[in-house]
Design an enzyme around this catalytic site. Structure first.
Site, mmCIF file in Angstrom:
data_model
loop_
_atom_site.group_PDB
_atom_site.id
_atom_site.type_symbol
_atom_site.label_atom_id
_atom_site.label_comp_id
_atom_site.label_asym_id
_atom_site.label_seq_id
_atom_site.Cartn_x
_atom_site.Cartn_y
_atom_site.Cartn_z
ATOM 1 N N LYS A 62 0.840 -1.207 0.000
ATOM 2 C CA LYS A 62 0.000 0.000 0.000
ATOM 3 C C LYS A 62 0.872 1.253 0.000
ATOM 4 C CE LYS A 62 -3.858 -2.402 2.211
ATOM 5 N NZ LYS A 62 -4.698 -2.647 3.405
ATOM 6 N N GLN A 78 -4.467 -1.557 9.721
ATOM 7 C CA GLN A 78 -4.484 -2.888 9.110
ATOM 8 C C GLN A 78 -5.076 -3.920 10.062
ATOM 9 O OE1 GLN A 78 -3.728 -3.416 5.911
ATOM 10 N NE2 GLN A 78 -3.975 -5.626 5.958
ATOM 11 N N ASP A 111 -10.837 3.167 4.419
ATOM 12 C CA ASP A 111 -11.219 1.748 4.362
ATOM 13 C C ASP A 111 -12.743 1.592 4.278
ATOM 14 O OD1 ASP A 111 -9.317 -0.309 4.279
ATOM 15 O OD2 ASP A 111 -8.779 -0.061 6.385
HETATM 16 N N1 GUN Z 1 -6.989 -6.757 6.284
HETATM 17 C C1 GUN Z 1 -7.366 -7.450 5.184
HETATM 18 N N2 GUN Z 1 -7.925 -6.621 4.276
HETATM 19 C C2 GUN Z 1 -7.896 -5.388 4.813
HETATM 20 C C3 GUN Z 1 -8.326 -4.110 4.346
HETATM 21 O O1 GUN Z 1 -8.878 -3.938 3.253
HETATM 22 N N3 GUN Z 1 -8.101 -3.061 5.193
HETATM 23 C C4 GUN Z 1 -7.523 -3.224 6.415
HETATM 24 N N4 GUN Z 1 -7.370 -2.136 7.171
HETATM 25 N N5 GUN Z 1 -7.123 -4.393 6.878
HETATM 26 C C5 GUN Z 1 -7.302 -5.470 6.077
#
Ligand code: GUN
Length: 291
Positions: free
Chosen positions: A52, A96, A119
């Site tokens: 990311k 995350q 998110d």
């Molecule tokens: N863990 C797995 N997918 C995601 C996501 O799209 N966002 C976040 N913050 N954690 C994740």
């Protein structure tokens, strides 16, 4: 059979975003700034967050990676979130998931300023999504919609079967596919661990979106001809012959299911890269909204 190429499509989207950033820079405007918080040292989570941050650099965004130890307390994380909420330089941020067990995930999601919640996990944004109001759509579901859209996959009046009811993928996907509009207007069945006789349901599906995390779960005999397959599974399966010691494996037995499918996403290179591209898109939106 057409491969829904998430790698190529996500690159197209990143190029489009990079163009927008160039225009912002040329006008002397602040560029979008994404922060990502990671708590603990889970290998897969570190890899995702690293991707990311690298994607931010690629499109010209600013990025901040906040690494916190596995023993971080809930209060310490909530304090960090408040700091990011208050920091005018940060347009959007993510925490995350999953989080270590001493931290209440719901408290964390509630603490994020909805205006910076790229998110789309805050109940306010999730509620807006369910009510067809404009908001941040969670990145993985958003990426799936974008793939269906860019490849012109028909969803209107189709029977979409979703496997898995997670808050990140299955649940929002079930709402989005049933919404008025395109992609949407599907008749949705949401299946999960308590569903009985799942093959009887999947064999009736025009579109299957699998977010289960069980490698090679969906077999050819569980689908009908011309089905559209979206595979969200990304499980690390140990494999000594691979340099990393594992291979990323999807929920779908690709080799056999692809022979019956009209459209199918590969793993890797399908939904995964789309998630990152759509997170960038949400961050661009957060910057535009805060102007
Ligand atoms: N863990 C797995 N997918 C995601 C996501 O799209 N966002 C976040 N913050 N954690 C994740």
């Amino acid at each position: 059979m057409t491969i829904l190429d998430g790698k190529k499509t996500s690159n197209d989207i990143k190029n489009e975003i990079a163009e927008e950033v160039k225009k912002m820079k040329a006008k002397g405007e602040k560029v979008p700034h994404l922060a990502a918080v990671i708590v603990g040292n889970d290998g897969a989570s570190l890899t995702y967050v690293g991707s990311k941050v690298r994607a931010c650099e690629r499109v010209g965004f600013e990025s901040t990676l906040v690494k916190m130890s596995n023993t971080t307390s809930e209060i310490e994380l909530l304090d960090k979130i408040e700091e990011l909420n208050q920091n005018p330089e940060i347009d959007g941020f993510i925490v995350q998931l999953p989080l270590p067990k001493q931290i209440d995930e719901q408290k964390v999601l509630m603490a994020v300023d909805p205006k910076k919640d790229v998110d789309g996990f805050h109940p306010q944004n999730f509620g807006k999504m369910a009510l067809d109001m404009s908001t941040f759509i969670p990145a993985t579901p958003f990426g799936i919609l974008e793939l269906l859209d860019r490849y012109g996959v028909e969803t209107d009046g189709k029977h979409t079967v979703i496997i898995g009811r997670s808050h990140i993928v299955g649940r929002p996907m079930s709402i989005l596919m049933g919404r008025k509009g395109f992609p949407g207007n599907s008749t949705v069945t949401l299946t999960h661990s308590h569903t009985k006789n799942i093959s009887q349901i999947t064999t009736q599906a025009d579109i299957i979106i699998s977010a289960l995390g069980v490698p090679n779960f969906l077999k050819a005999e569980m689908v009908k001809d011309d089905v559209v397959i979206i595979d969200v599974g990304i499980t690390r399966v140990p494999d000594e012959s691979s340099p990393k010691g594992y291979v990323i494996t999807g929920d779908v037995d690709f080799e056999n299911v692809s022979k019956k499918a009209s459209f199918i996403t590969p793993v890797p290179g399908g939904v995964g890269p789309m998630t990152i591209a759509m997170l960038l898109k949400n961050t661009l939106l957060a910057r535009e909204l805060s102007r």
